[in-house]
Enzyme design. Sequence first.
Site, PDB file in Angstrom:
ATOM      1  N   GLY A   1       0.780  -1.221   0.000  1.00 43.07           N
ATOM      2  CA  GLY A   1       0.000   0.000   0.000  1.00 43.07           C
ATOM      3  C   GLY A   1       0.813   1.274   0.000  1.00 43.07           C
ATOM      4  N   SER A   2       0.152   2.323   0.453  1.00 45.45           N
ATOM      5  CA  SER A   2       0.641   3.693   0.369  1.00 45.45           C
ATOM      6  C   SER A   2       1.881   3.958   1.211  1.00 45.45           C
ATOM      7  CB  SER A   2      -0.475   4.638   0.820  1.00 45.45           C
ATOM      8  OG  SER A   2       0.009   5.948   0.961  1.00 45.45           O
ATOM      9  N   THR A   3       2.693   4.873   0.725  1.00 45.95           N
ATOM     10  CA  THR A   3       3.870   5.302   1.485  1.00 45.95           C
ATOM     11  C   THR A   3       3.482   6.001   2.781  1.00 45.95           C
ATOM     12  OG1 THR A   3       3.970   7.349   0.204  1.00 45.95           O
ATOM     13  CG2 THR A   3       5.356   5.516  -0.539  1.00 45.95           C
TER      14      THR A   3
END
EC number: 4.2.1.182
Length: 137
Positions: A61-63
């Site tokens: 997923g997202s940073t």
Amino acid sequence: MEIKCHRVSGGCAEGPALVTRERISFLGNVDPETGVVVDPAHELYGRSIAGVVLIFPGGKGSTVGSYVIYQLRKRGMAPAAMINLKSEPIVAVGAIISDIPLVDRVPEWILDVKDGTRVVVDARREVVVLPDGSVKV
């Protein structure tokens, strides 16, 4: 039993194991206020990751997930340590900035450790310590 591993983020911590065979997206899967897994599709749904040795294949997923790990640490809701089969940058950065021991490159059978088993993660020595008989290898 001592298992060799690779240090991603240093330190030493111990706690009860919380194990999942599913990857974790810290942004979306975990409530940063409580440390509870809030994604109903995840096998850890409703469980808290606070104070445990979180054993999972790796992140996804997202940073922003790195910052969620940092928020968890600031609120006292972070895992005591984390063990991945293969760490990726999101979890690695989150662990490093949050001063949470993180190791990887462990045998896949680590995912067979029973929840609640007392686990020691000594990233300084690059070992994970499990009680004898805690898993069949």
